[in-house]
Enzyme design. Sequence first.
Site, PDB file in Angstrom:
ATOM      1  N   CYS A  27       1.021  -1.426  -0.274  1.00  9.03           N
ATOM      2  CA  CYS A  27       0.047  -0.057  -0.067  1.00  9.03           C
ATOM      3  C   CYS A  27       0.662   1.480   0.088  1.00  9.03           C
ATOM      4  O   CYS A  27       2.120   1.215   0.498  1.00  9.03           O
ATOM      5  CB  CYS A  27      -0.967  -0.263   1.335  1.00  9.03           C
ATOM      6  SG  CYS A  27      -1.894   1.752   2.069  1.00  9.03           S
ATOM      7  N   PRO A  28       0.790   1.624  -0.902  1.00  4.46           N
ATOM      8  CA  PRO A  28      -0.533   2.305  -1.724  1.00  4.46           C
ATOM      9  C   PRO A  28      -0.552   2.489  -3.217  1.00  4.46           C
ATOM     10  O   PRO A  28      -0.916   2.684  -4.402  1.00  4.46           O
ATOM     11  CB  PRO A  28      -1.057   3.851  -1.798  1.00  4.46           C
ATOM     12  CG  PRO A  28       0.591   4.378  -1.115  1.00  4.46           C
ATOM     13  CD  PRO A  28       1.037   3.302  -1.016  1.00  4.46           C
TER      14      PRO A  28
END
Lengths: 161, 76
Positions: free
Chosen positions: B15-16
């Site tokens: 992430c991200p």
Amino acid sequence: MADEQKKLAIIATKGTLDWAYPPFILASTAAALGYEAQIFFTFYGLQLLRKKLSLKVTSLGNPGMPMPMGMDKWFPVLFQALPGMEAMMTSMMKAKMKAKGVASVEELRTMCQEADVKLIACQMTVDLFDMDPSEFIDGIEFGGAATFFEFAGESDICLFI
Amino acid sequence: MANWDQELDASGLNCPLPILRAKKALAGLQSGQVLHVIATDPGSVKDFEAFAKQTGNELLESKEEGGKFHFLIKKA
């Protein structure tokens, strides 16, 4: 259309490797979701705008930081202040992030710029610490508190990091 | 799995990054074309749902197969 676009305003105040992540992760993701995003860098947050980042992390004063081999439980705090400890912790953190597929701060920062996230450096801090603006990355703006409020006052989300 | 126009392998990324890479890939597609994203980040399951909801791109399919997560996203 521009008026319907949601806005995210962030104040980035911290200049350590770990705290460099939240502003850049949130702003780049917000931009991917269609937000207009702006980050205002003040005080130690200005370290995040340097062309050559030398961000570090330390467990000193941070009992919540997990360390390998459960060192956060038994390794005396005083030893954490020894020369070389900060560099060691920083390289261990970077190695861990790489192994887990976490982006580098540079990479996230570039993605923010590519997505037109506006990066604003606090002029007062630059003057206060005698920082050299040529050491900062290109494409940033300089401004003060009023500049921040111009955008933050219209924002849907406003974060102090 | 249904047909797709482009594949994006975001395996190993956390992430991200899967979302950011997907956004970039979608920018190169025409409206109605489908992007196939492969990811290993367990957080991406909820994140792609949220991404679709907020961007208007349609999440046609989301499934786990062979320890990886597969998403089909139709560009709005």
